[in-house]
Write a protein that holds these residues in place. Structure first.
Motif, mmCIF file in Angstrom:
data_model
loop_
_atom_site.group_PDB
_atom_site.id
_atom_site.type_symbol
_atom_site.label_atom_id
_atom_site.label_comp_id
_atom_site.label_asym_id
_atom_site.label_seq_id
_atom_site.Cartn_x
_atom_site.Cartn_y
_atom_site.Cartn_z
ATOM 1 N N THR A 76 7.460 29.506 24.537
ATOM 2 C CA THR A 76 7.293 28.170 23.947
ATOM 3 C C THR A 76 8.406 27.221 24.369
ATOM 4 O O THR A 76 8.589 26.173 23.774
ATOM 5 N N ALA A 95 3.088 22.615 25.682
ATOM 6 C CA ALA A 95 2.258 23.553 24.930
ATOM 7 C C ALA A 95 1.348 22.768 23.999
ATOM 8 O O ALA A 95 1.735 21.769 23.402
ATOM 9 N N ASN A 102 1.129 33.336 27.320
ATOM 10 C CA ASN A 102 0.496 32.068 27.705
ATOM 11 C C ASN A 102 0.582 31.759 29.196
ATOM 12 O O ASN A 102 0.002 30.771 29.652
ATOM 13 N N SER A 120 0.379 27.678 21.233
ATOM 14 C CA SER A 120 1.312 27.900 22.343
ATOM 15 C C SER A 120 0.635 27.962 23.702
ATOM 16 O O SER A 120 1.244 28.371 24.682
ATOM 17 N N GLU A 134 8.452 22.553 24.643
ATOM 18 C CA GLU A 134 7.297 22.424 23.759
ATOM 19 C C GLU A 134 6.275 21.360 24.162
ATOM 20 O O GLU A 134 5.083 21.547 23.937
#
Length: 470
Positions: free
Chosen positions: A457, A463, A388, A237, A460
């Protein structure tokens, strides 16, 4: 089928608490030590040593311009170090930010002056100051993440307050050192600077910062990556572009986090910079004293200010304890109301002071409020963001708040300070800043029990797994 990974050894699963505290504290101590050392040098020596061909007022203004450069460099640092902190890891980024900041501070103490290399002297000073700001832009957020992501359960507020202790520690170290240097190299009876201080004495505080940097690097190299960030790496992630992701998915947190810090910054610079200016300005107006202050000598007022800063240090961890017990918002909202009311007392308390006891009481109350508002921020800002983008998001909020609250505060205070010594409008400005922060706090969710291992997330394609632990 590959074998499942072996469980982490207890010795490498996390960082010892003492190492976390020292590693998070030392960088912010250098940050604020640097602020006070540079601010003092910008007044005492830089105008004559680096900008000598201008009239005195222009020289002073040129010196202050280099001082302000760091504030505008900090958001640049927050983007650069935030990017690598969220992609590569906290440990490597913390080492890099401290190295950049510490090297720049040390090199300022080595710079040749205008008499030696001409125009290149102020140019190099500006470059080093900008480099300091870049390093500072990544330092606080990394230190706060180190403290909170390694904190024991239910202790994030206390651990998050440890980096905040760097502010009072840096103040005491820097000003204590300057008091000692001034005692060893006193100015003349007419205020003429000591020749030894002008020649080399001013360099000592910058050069001695290397001791703190070496200690900080030693401790940080012994850290292991936080389990929270390792979990993001393992889950794939890690954001490819943390800056873009934080503004796409966490822009509300950036806004409320920034304005939630504004009153903290305004109060900090009013209590440490403005009070020093007002306290040491002459008590009677004249050709060289266009505005009236309290008339203390710099040494006298610094002594009173250092007493107040001790209470700043005491109430910073107390605020962390309160934030763990009652919550971040329930600690900060009453404190911010107190700051708003305190701002209304400037003229009737500080300006009307009749002696040092009244002055030091004012400083103690203001700096105690500073500890109570600054302490919980080390936990609150990181808790507003998913793992993240946590480094980038908290760094941007913290450093943009420094521009809004800190870079403008000295100029605004000077403009609002009336020639007859009236500072009601100065205090009113603090009250307005507190109201702005209070509004932001009502939009901030309570984060006391928030999990720190959640990663955003959404979207996507942005990531990707990044493993920098090898």
């Amino acid at each position: 089928m590959s074998a499942a990974p072996a469980p982490a050894s207890p010795k490498t699963a996390g960082n010892p608490r003492s190492r976390v505290v020292i590693a998070s504290l030392v960088g912010t101590s250098i940050e604020f030590y640097d602020f006070y050392v540079y601010a003092t040098a910008a007044v005492l020596v830089f105008p004559t040593l680096f900008f000598p061909n201008e009239d005195p007022t222009a020289s002073q203004l040129s010196s202050f311009v280099t001082f302000a450069l760091a504030f505008f460099a900090r958001p640049v640092g927050s983007i650069i170090f935030g990017h690598f902190g969220d992609r590569v890891g906290r440990k490597a980024t913390l080492v890099a930010s401290l190295l950049v900041m510490g090297t720049a501070t040390f090199l300022i103490g080595c710079l040749p002056t205008f008499d030696s290399i001409g125009i290149w002297a102020p140019v190099l000073l500006a470059v080093m100051r900008f480099a300091q700001g870049v390093g500072l832009g990544g330092e606080w957020s990394g230190a706060a993440l180190l403290a909170t992501e390694n904190a024991p359960k239910g202790k994030r507020g206390v651990f998050g307050s440890m980096p905040q202790l760097g502010a009072p520690i840096g103040f005491l170290l820097a000003n204590g050192l300057f008091i000692a240097i001034n005692a060893a190299m006193p100015a003349g009876a007419d205020g003429t600077p000591n020749p030894d201080f002008q020649a080399w004495g001013w360099r000592l505080p910058f050069l001695l910062s290397a001791v703190l940097v070496i200690v900080g690097l030693y401790v940080r190299f012994k850290l292991v990556e936080s389990t929270v960030f390792r979990g993001v790496q393992d889950s794939g992630s890690v954001a490819k572009v943390p800056l873009g992701r934080v503004f796409r998915t966490s822009w509300r947190a950036v806004i409320v986090g920034t304005f939630g810090m504004v009153a903290t910054y305004v109060l900090f610079y009013f209590m440490t910079t403005f009070t020093l200016s007002y306290g040491t300005t002459g008590a009677e107006a004249g050709p060289l004293v266009p505005k009236i202050g309290l008339g203390y000598t710099r040494g006298e007022f610094l002594t009173l200010l250092m007493i107040g800063v001790v209470f700043f240090g005491i109430f910073t961890p107390i605020a962390g304890i309160l934030a763990d017990k009652f919550g971040r918002r329930r600690t900060l909202i009453p404190t911010t109301i107190g700051i708003a009311l305190f701002g209304l007392t400037f003229q009737f308390w500080f300006a009307a002071s009749t002696g040092p006891i009244t002055v030091v009481t004012f400083l103690i109350v203001g700096l105690s409020l500073m500890g109570l508002t600054f302490g919980p921020m080390g936990a609150l800002l990181p808790e507003l963001f998913p793992t993240n983008v946590r480094y980038t998001g908290s760094a941007i909020a913290y450093n943009v708040a420094s521009i809004l609250g800190a870079s403008l505060a000295p100029t605004i205070a000077l403009a609002l300070w009336q020639p007859d010594g009236n500072i009601f409008l100065v205090g009113l400005y603090l009250t307005i800043a507190a109201v702005v922060t209070l509004v932001a706090l009502f939009f901030i969710r309570e984060t006391k029990s928030a999990a720190l291992d959640a990663a955003d997330t959404a979207g996507e394609p942005d990531a990707a797994p990044v493993d920098a632990r090898a």
